[in-house]
Design an enzyme around this catalytic site. Structure first.
Site, PDB file in Angstrom:
ATOM      1  N   SER A  21      20.804  41.812  -4.303  1.00 46.60           N
ATOM      2  CA  SER A  21      21.870  41.337  -5.181  1.00 46.60           C
ATOM      3  C   SER A  21      22.989  40.739  -4.340  1.00 46.60           C
ATOM      4  O   SER A  21      22.748  40.329  -3.201  1.00 46.60           O
ATOM      5  CB  SER A  21      22.371  42.486  -6.066  1.00 46.60           C
ATOM      6  OG  SER A  21      23.212  41.989  -7.080  1.00 46.60           O
ATOM      7  N   ASN A  22      24.184  40.680  -4.871  1.00 48.41           N
ATOM      8  CA  ASN A  22      25.337  40.126  -4.138  1.00 48.41           C
ATOM      9  C   ASN A  22      26.592  40.838  -4.645  1.00 48.41           C
ATOM     10  O   ASN A  22      26.547  41.516  -5.669  1.00 48.41           O
ATOM     11  CB  ASN A  22      25.407  38.601  -4.352  1.00 48.41           C
ATOM     12  CG  ASN A  22      25.603  38.270  -5.816  1.00 48.41           C
ATOM     13  OD1 ASN A  22      26.644  38.543  -6.393  1.00 48.41           O
ATOM     14  ND2 ASN A  22      24.583  37.704  -6.441  1.00 48.41           N
TER      15      ASN A  22
END
Ligand code: CTP
Length: 215
Positions: A21-22
């Site tokens: 993810s981020n």
């Protein structure tokens, strides 16, 4: 107006307990939702996993993966007047999703990834009268890269910014429009930028109505 807004990150699972993810906080998209609601508009918010206070009057659809976000966007886009694509969508997903946990071993682990759906580009193909506003996250050549994205994804506007804004309450954006105008703004609160963007959408739609473009 009816706004369709995406916010937050997406997740791509490697196995039942691990994901790529981020660090998107969702704050830009949430600010857009608040600004639109504050102006009396209707808001459908498609929201990735975030820890934040959520606007009460928005219709919120919670998603985790890019595929889930894409499906929700495709479903709600036809009824929207304006899409504000503020989500930090994962560009890659594992080629296979394991149903059991990957076991630790001392050998190197190679992950094979494939690209995810480009939601915004897909929505642009389905565009009828909707106004499309995207965001561009760039580490370098901010304006040139963002302009290339605006053209490639056939957007009306793109808001370019840097990773410094990702988990921050402030943002230093460049607003680029399809007609070639470029507006550089100094660092400002995401809510202030959100209010400007909503006004931009209102003005654009009003102008279109006057010219009979939205009939
Ligand atoms: N976006 C999308 N679907 C994706 C990736 C991005 O809809 N799979 C949208 C984002 O929400 C944003 C815009 O496209 O509004 C640009 O996203 P960005 O991450 O800046 O660019 P990418 O298109 O992913 O290109 P790159 O990562 O190579 O810069």
């Amino acid at each position: 107006m009816r706004f369709l807004i995406t916010a937050g990150p997406t997740r791509e699972y490697l196995d039942p307990v691990r994901f790529i993810s981020n660090p998107s906080s969702g704050q830009m998209g949430l600010a857009l939702a608040r600004a639109a609601l504050g102006r009396g508009h209707k808001v459908t918010l498609i929201l990735g996993p975030v820890h934040a206070r959520l606007p009460q009057k928005a219709r919120i659809i919670h998603v985790q993966t890019t595929d889930q976000m894409a499906r929700a966007c495709f479903k709600h886009f036809p009824r929207a007047d304006c899409l504000l694509m503020a989500a930090a969508v994962c560009d890659y997903q594992p080629t296979k999703l394991r149903t059991t946990k990957i076991k630790k071993s001392s050998a190197p682990l190679t992950l094979k990834l494939k690209s995810t759906t480009d939601i915004l580009a897909q929505l642009a193909r389905r565009k009828r009268r909707q106004l499309l506003i995207g965001f561009a996250l760039e580490t370098n050549d901010l304006q040139a890269n963002a302009l290339a994205k605006l053209k490639k994804k056939k957007l009306d506007y793109i808001i370019a910014n840097t990773p410094a804004s990702l988990a921050s309450e402030h943002i230093k954006p460049v607003i680029i429009s399809a007609d070639g105008s470029v507006e550089r703004l100094g660092p400002l609160a995401k809510l202030s930028l959100a209010r400007r963007i909503i006004r931009l959408a209102e003005d654009h739609t009003l102008l279109g109505d006057r010219r009979g473009l939205h009939k």
